[in-house]
Design a protein around this motif. Structure first.
Motif, PDB file in Angstrom:
ATOM      1  N   HIS A  27      70.198  32.850  91.132  1.00 27.34           N
ATOM      2  CA  HIS A  27      71.417  32.975  90.326  1.00 27.34           C
ATOM      3  C   HIS A  27      72.078  34.333  90.575  1.00 27.34           C
ATOM      4  O   HIS A  27      73.306  34.425  90.709  1.00 27.34           O
ATOM      5  CB  HIS A  27      71.084  32.811  88.842  1.00 27.34           C
ATOM      6  N   THR A  30      73.729  34.098  94.224  1.00 25.19           N
ATOM      7  CA  THR A  30      74.867  33.189  94.399  1.00 25.19           C
ATOM      8  C   THR A  30      76.024  33.506  93.466  1.00 25.19           C
ATOM      9  O   THR A  30      77.172  33.149  93.755  1.00 25.19           O
ATOM     10  CB  THR A  30      74.428  31.732  94.192  1.00 25.19           C
ATOM     11  N   ARG A  31      75.776  34.184  92.354  1.00 23.76           N
ATOM     12  CA  ARG A  31      76.835  34.510  91.386  1.00 23.76           C
ATOM     13  C   ARG A  31      77.196  35.995  91.392  1.00 23.76           C
ATOM     14  O   ARG A  31      77.857  36.464  90.462  1.00 23.76           O
ATOM     15  CB  ARG A  31      76.389  34.090  89.988  1.00 23.76           C
TER      16      ARG A  31
END
Length: 455
Positions: A27, A30-31
């Motif tokens: 997370h 990717t964010r």
């Protein structure tokens, strides 16, 4: 005979910890927001390049650093090389006043990478004027075969880096620049050996550029980012604070002098950030033996760092999440050792059951649990497979989705190297063996005799 609660619960506990850590890392990667640029002209840049017998690569490394970052100084530490490393750098220094040679000779030389970096730190202190703003002086460690992104200083100067006055250190992502080499071992080696070497290098690139980057970005949220040995940036003032507390910035005898430096930095109240939008590249190891030796060193270094646990737990600079993440990192080799021991115990118990009750009775109970075993296998493998498409997006967009998924599956198998590496590191520590030779570069001529890995 398999009624021990520890034998039953511990593997599930490890799996739960792994899945939680993986989910947080993926997370975070990717964010992640894009790191903004800053003005590198507001800082004074100094590259430290530790070398021992690096004539095959050092000239190219220094020339590229000077071409891509013309305002920076390059300090090459020749750790009493037996080859022409010192002569090559001395020749470059004669025509470029921003190239500096730090010559070390035995018995003061060859005491480890940390000692070599401390020597460069001392030389830099003598070089700088007394009124230099040491908060604006930045030191970057580059491997002798390292190549830094030409735009790295802009990223590192930005708000995610030294643009924030609370930031004392920055680590950038690491790439393996030979990941696309079709024949890492050369034309003389066969197809099968080159195929294995190619996959090994690809796995290292995948591990560093997405999986490890995700872990580092997760650590950014917990306040426990680690420094690496290649592409680590530190404020000189932060190094000064460590030297005031520990007598020197880098600790002698440390097998993970880079990670240990980061621990000291956080313990002193400096923040470390990881920037995944810029990179430093190095050569991936295509030889399984050198690779395993390298990872043994890292596992042993992790075990050595466990001694910092009491200081970290009691430090006001580590929050609860940072303490948990750091202890999780420390205890990874220990968890691998315990898992190996549990596997050995379970096989012994299985053998005793087979001898006492028969093979059918021993294996019958296990076969009845095949749905649980299959479910656990899927849950264990899937996180690695899911890194494949992420890696394809960022590092291999010309390859197919199927290739990316197969790489993810291979990453799962690749991760099992941690078990023998942890076991070897533990045995070496018990035997008091802490010395390591330098990394043999891929461009070097292979000679006889053992070669260990230092970086």
């Amino acid at each position: 005979m398999f009624s021990s609660p520890f034998l039953l619960v511990f593997p599930f506990f490890l799996l739960a910890c792994f899945l939680l850590y993986w989910a947080g890392a993926r997370h975070a990667y990717t964010r992640r927001p894009e790191a903004g640029n800053g003005d590198p002209n507001t800082f004074d840049w100094h590259f430290f390049v530790p070398c021992r017998d690096e004539e095959a690569v050092v000239g190219t490394t220094v020339e590229r650093l000077r071409a891509d970052h013309p305002r920076a100084h390059v300090w090459v530490i020749d750790d009493d090389s037996d080859d022409r490393t010192g002569a090559i750098v001395a020749g470059l220094a004669e025509t470029d006043r921003r190239v500096h040679l730090v010559s070390r000779v035995r018995p003061d030389a060859r005491l480890g990478k940390g000692a070599a970096l401390n020597a460069a730190y001392d030389e830099l202190n003598q070089f700088l004027s007394k009124d230099a703003d040491r908060e604006r002086v930045v030191v970057c460690v580059i491997d002798a075969d390292g190549q830094l992104d030409p735009h790295a200083l802009e990223r590192v100067s930005g708000p995610a880096g030294f643009g924030d006055p609370e930031t004392g250190g920055v680590q950038v992502s690491v790439h393996m620049r030979n990941a696309g080499d079709p024949r890492p071992l050369g034309e003389d080696s066969g197809r099968l050996r080159n195929a294995f070497a190619r996959l090994l290098v690809r796995m290292q690139d995948m591990e560093f550029s997405v999986s490890n980057a995700g872990m580092q970005l997760l650590r950014g949220r917990t306040g426990s980012v680690g420094l690496g040995g290649n592409g680590q940036f530190t404020r000189l003032a932060a190094l000064d604070r460590i030297a005031a507390a520990e007598r020197r910035p880098w600790q002698r005898g440390a097998l993970l002098e880079d990670y240990e430096l980061g621990l000291h930095m956080i313990l002193n109240g400096d923040r470390i950030s990881h920037i995944a939008d810029t990179w430093v590249s190095q050569e991936g190891l295509p030889h399984a033996r050198r690779f395993l030796t390298q990872r043994t060193r890292w596992a042993q270094g992790n075990l050595q760092c466990v001694r910092y646990a009491p200081r970290i737990v009691s430090s006001r600079h580590y929050g609860g999440k940072g303490v948990l993440e750091t202890l999780y990192t420390f205890l990874q080799p220990v968890a691998h050792l315990v898992t190996l021991a549990l596997c050995a115990v379970m096989f012994v118990l299985l053998g005793l059951t087979a001898a006492q009750d028969g093979v059918g009775e021993a294996f019958g109970g296990m076969l009845a649990l095949w749905p649980l075993v299959l479910g656990l296998a899927v849950v264990s493998v899937l996180p690695f497979v899911l890194w494949g498409p992420v890696y394809r997006r960022d590092r291999a967009s010309d390859r197919s989705l199927l290739s990316a998924l197969l790489w993810g599956l291979a990453l799962w198998l690749y991760a099992y190297h941690l078990f023998p590496a942890s076991a070897r590191g533990f045995v070496r520590m018990l035997r008091g063996r802490n010395g390591w030779a330098k990394t043999r570069r891929n461009a070097e001529v292979v000679t006889s005799g053992p070669v260990a890995i230092e970086s």
